[in-house]
Motif scaffolding. Structure first.
Motif, PDB file in Angstrom:
ATOM      1  N   GLY A   1      91.365  -2.739  18.797  1.00 23.44           N
ATOM      2  CA  GLY A   1      92.296  -2.889  19.914  1.00 23.44           C
ATOM      3  C   GLY A   1      91.778  -3.873  20.947  1.00 23.44           C
ATOM      4  O   GLY A   1      92.529  -4.675  21.494  1.00 23.44           O
ATOM      5  N   LYS A   2      90.465  -3.810  21.213  1.00 19.03           N
ATOM      6  CA  LYS A   2      89.854  -4.735  22.166  1.00 19.03           C
ATOM      7  C   LYS A   2      89.992  -6.175  21.685  1.00 19.03           C
ATOM      8  O   LYS A   2      90.299  -7.079  22.453  1.00 19.03           O
ATOM      9  CB  LYS A   2      88.385  -4.369  22.333  1.00 19.03           C
TER      10      LYS A   2
ATOM     11  N   ALA B   1      94.708   0.499  28.076  1.00 19.96           N
ATOM     12  CA  ALA B   1      95.283   1.376  27.053  1.00 19.96           C
ATOM     13  C   ALA B   1      94.288   1.646  25.927  1.00 19.96           C
ATOM     14  O   ALA B   1      94.249   2.751  25.376  1.00 19.96           O
ATOM     15  CB  ALA B   1      96.561   0.766  26.490  1.00 19.96           C
ATOM     16  N   VAL B   2      93.469   0.647  25.587  1.00 20.58           N
ATOM     17  CA  VAL B   2      92.459   0.841  24.545  1.00 20.58           C
ATOM     18  C   VAL B   2      91.511   1.973  24.931  1.00 20.58           C
ATOM     19  O   VAL B   2      91.191   2.845  24.115  1.00 20.58           O
ATOM     20  CB  VAL B   2      91.667  -0.466  24.310  1.00 20.58           C
TER      21      VAL B   2
ATOM     22  N   ASP C   1      93.369   5.409  24.988  1.00 23.84           N
ATOM     23  CA  ASP C   1      93.574   5.867  23.618  1.00 23.84           C
ATOM     24  C   ASP C   1      92.292   6.452  23.036  1.00 23.84           C
ATOM     25  O   ASP C   1      92.321   7.453  22.305  1.00 23.84           O
ATOM     26  CB  ASP C   1      94.053   4.708  22.732  1.00 23.84           C
TER      27      ASP C   1
ATOM     28  N   ASP D   1      98.270  -1.624  31.196  1.00 28.02           N
ATOM     29  CA  ASP D   1      97.992  -2.861  30.479  1.00 28.02           C
ATOM     30  C   ASP D   1      97.214  -2.560  29.193  1.00 28.02           C
ATOM     31  O   ASP D   1      96.577  -1.511  29.059  1.00 28.02           O
ATOM     32  CB  ASP D   1      97.209  -3.833  31.361  1.00 28.02           C
ATOM     33  N   HIS D   2      97.260  -3.498  28.270  1.00 30.12           N
ATOM     34  CA  HIS D   2      96.717  -3.259  26.930  1.00 30.12           C
ATOM     35  C   HIS D   2      95.218  -2.965  26.946  1.00 30.12           C
ATOM     36  O   HIS D   2      94.732  -2.152  26.163  1.00 30.12           O
ATOM     37  CB  HIS D   2      97.001  -4.454  26.023  1.00 30.12           C
ATOM     38  N   GLU D   3      94.476  -3.613  27.842  1.00 32.07           N
ATOM     39  CA  GLU D   3      93.030  -3.413  27.856  1.00 32.07           C
ATOM     40  C   GLU D   3      92.676  -1.997  28.295  1.00 32.07           C
ATOM     41  O   GLU D   3      91.824  -1.337  27.696  1.00 32.07           O
ATOM     42  CB  GLU D   3      92.359  -4.441  28.763  1.00 32.07           C
TER      43      GLU D   3
ATOM     44  N   SER E   1      99.262   5.804  27.903  1.00 29.40           N
ATOM     45  CA  SER E   1      98.672   4.569  27.369  1.00 29.40           C
ATOM     46  C   SER E   1      99.697   3.449  27.261  1.00 29.40           C
ATOM     47  O   SER E   1      99.348   2.267  27.336  1.00 29.40           O
ATOM     48  CB  SER E   1      98.044   4.833  25.996  1.00 29.40           C
ATOM     49  N   ALA E   2     100.952   3.828  27.067  1.00 31.39           N
ATOM     50  CA  ALA E   2     102.012   2.813  26.956  1.00 31.39           C
ATOM     51  C   ALA E   2     102.490   2.328  28.318  1.00 31.39           C
ATOM     52  O   ALA E   2     103.287   1.393  28.395  1.00 31.39           O
ATOM     53  CB  ALA E   2     103.190   3.383  26.173  1.00 31.39           C
TER      54      ALA E   2
ATOM     55  N   ARG F   1      92.253  -7.370  19.691  1.00 35.74           N
ATOM     56  CA  ARG F   1      93.658  -7.791  19.773  1.00 35.74           C
ATOM     57  C   ARG F   1      94.006  -8.234  21.187  1.00 35.74           C
ATOM     58  O   ARG F   1      94.752  -9.198  21.382  1.00 35.74           O
ATOM     59  CB  ARG F   1      94.583  -6.652  19.321  1.00 35.74           C
ATOM     60  N   VAL F   2      93.456  -7.523  22.167  1.00 32.44           N
ATOM     61  CA  VAL F   2      93.706  -7.888  23.561  1.00 32.44           C
ATOM     62  C   VAL F   2      93.145  -9.275  23.840  1.00 32.44           C
ATOM     63  O   VAL F   2      93.779 -10.123  24.464  1.00 32.44           O
ATOM     64  CB  VAL F   2      93.076  -6.844  24.515  1.00 32.44           C
TER      65      VAL F   2
END
Length: 313
Positions: free
Chosen positions: A305-306, A259-260, A263, A255-257, A251-252, A308-309
Motif C-alpha cells: 500500500g505504501k 489509510a495504509v 488498515d 488520505d491514502h498514506e 480508512s476510506a 502504491r501511494v
C-alpha cells in the motif's frame, strides 16, 4: 523550593529513564529522546511509524512518548498511591506544556509542545488518557459491557482522535469511526491478556458475561477452561469483531498514506481475534500468538500500500 528544583524533582519515584533532566533539552534533543523511546519499547510501533506520513512522523513519536511514559508511571511503580501522585505530576507538566511551555523541562513536553502548536491538539484528549491510567489504580474489575466502553473512551479513543488531528482531520464523523476501531482494539487486547491481567489482580471480562455463561472468577486464576468459558469468549470476540468492522470505513475517509496505517491497525486487531478463535477461545492456556507468517503478511500488505501511494505521486 524554587520552580526549577520542583521541575527537576517532579517525577521522583518514577522509572529512572523518565526522571526530569537537570537542564532543559533543546527541541532537537527532545525529539531524539522521543524517537529513541519508540525504538526501545515496542518494536511493532516503530515498524508502524515507517508507514505513517513522513511529514507528521515526528509528531507521532512525541504522542507515543507521552502515552508510553504515562502508561509506565501507572504500571511500573511500587503502589497505586505513588502511581496516582506521578500521574498528577504528569498532568501538571502537561498543563505547563500548554500554558507556559518555556518552563517545560522534560523532553516529552519540550517535543510535545511543538506538536501541539503545529497541529492544534486539544488538551482534553491528553487529560482523558491520564484519567484512564488513574482508573487503573482504583478500578480492577468491570461489571458490564458499557463500563468497558466507558473505560475505552478514555484509554483508547483519545489516541485515535489525536492521530486524526495530527493528520488534519478534526470532524466528529471520522472521530466516531475511529472510536469504534480503537475501542475494539482495546477489547481485543483484554481478551488475549485474560491470564496476565488476572495475575495482576485485574479482570476486564464483564461480570454480566460471566454470569450469563456460568463462569466464575476462580476459573480465571485457576485457568479452568469449560464449555461455558469457551462460549463466553466466543461471544466477546464476535461482538468485538463487529465493532472493529463498523469502524473500518474510516480508512476510506482519509488520505491514502494514512489509510495504509489505519488498515494495518485494523488488520492487526482482526489478527488478534483470529488468533483467539484459532485456539478455540482457550485464552487460559496463555496469550494467543499472532504467527510470524501472519505478521509478515500484514506488513507486506502495508508495504504494498505504501508503494502504491508513492507511485501515485
Amino acid at each position: 523550593m524554587s520552580d526549577t528544583s520542583v521541575a527537576q524533582h517532579a517525577l521522583l519515584g518514577a522509572p529512572t529513564e523518565y526522571l526530569t533532566p537537570l537542564e532543559r533539552p533543546t527541541l532537537q534533543e527532545a525529539q531524539a529522546w522521543c524517537k529513541r523511546l519508540t525504538t526501545s519499547h515496542y518494536e511493532n510501533f516503530h515498524v508502524v511509524t515507517w508507514f505513517l506520513p513522513r511529514a507528521v512522523r515526528q509528531h507521532f513519536e512525541s504522542l507515543y512518548a507521552y502515552c508510553r511514559v504515562a502508561d509506565d508511571l501507572g504500571d511500573e511503580v511500587e503502589s497505586p498511591t505513588i502511581a496516582l501522585r506521578l500521574l498528577d505530576e504528569w498532568g501538571s507538566m502537561l498543563d505547563e506544556c500548554y500554558d507556559t511551555p518555556q518552563r517545560s523541562m522534560h523532553p516529552v513536553f519540550v517535543a510535545l509542545h511543538e506538536t501541539v502548536k503545529a497541529c492544534g491538539l486539544p488538551r482534553q484528549l491528553f487529560h482523558d488518557l491520564l484519567h484512564a491510567f488513574r482508573m487503573d489504580q482504583v478500578k480492577t474489575v468491570y461489571n458490564t459491557w458499557d463500563e468497558l466502553l466507558e473505560y475505552s473512551r478514555y484509554s483508547a479513543n483519545p489516541v485515535g482522535r489525536l492521530v486524526l488531528w495530527i493528520c488534519g482531520y478534526k470532524d466528529e464523523p471520522r472521530a466516531l469511526l475511529s472510536d469504534k476501531v480503537c475501542t475494539a482494539l482495546q477489547l481485543a487486547n483484554f481478551w488475549q491478556d485474560v491470564v496476565e491481567d488476572a495475575e495482576r489482580g485485574r479482570r476486564y471480562i464483564p461480570a454480566e458475561s460471566m454470569e450469563r455463561f456460568g463462569v466464575e472468577d476462580g476459573q480465571l486464576a485457576g485457568r479452568v477452561f469449560t464449555p461455558g468459558f469457551c462460549a463466553m469468549m466466543e461471544d466477546l470476540v464476535v461482538r468485538t469483531r463487529a465493532m472493529l468492522r463498523e469502524g473500518r470505513p474510516v480508512s476510506a475517509e482519509v488520505d491514502h498514506e494514512l489509510a495504509v496505517t489505519l488498515d494495518l491497525f485494523g488488520k492487526g486487531g482482526e489478527a488478534i481475534l483470529d488468533g483467539i478463535a484459532a485456539e478455540h477461545f482457550d485464552v487460559l492456556r496463555g496469550r494467543p500468538v499472532v504467527s510470524k507468517t501472519k505478521k509478515l503478511w500484514l506488513l507486506a500488505g502495508a508495504l504494498a500500500g505504501k508503494m502504491r501511494v508513492r507511485k501515485a505521486r
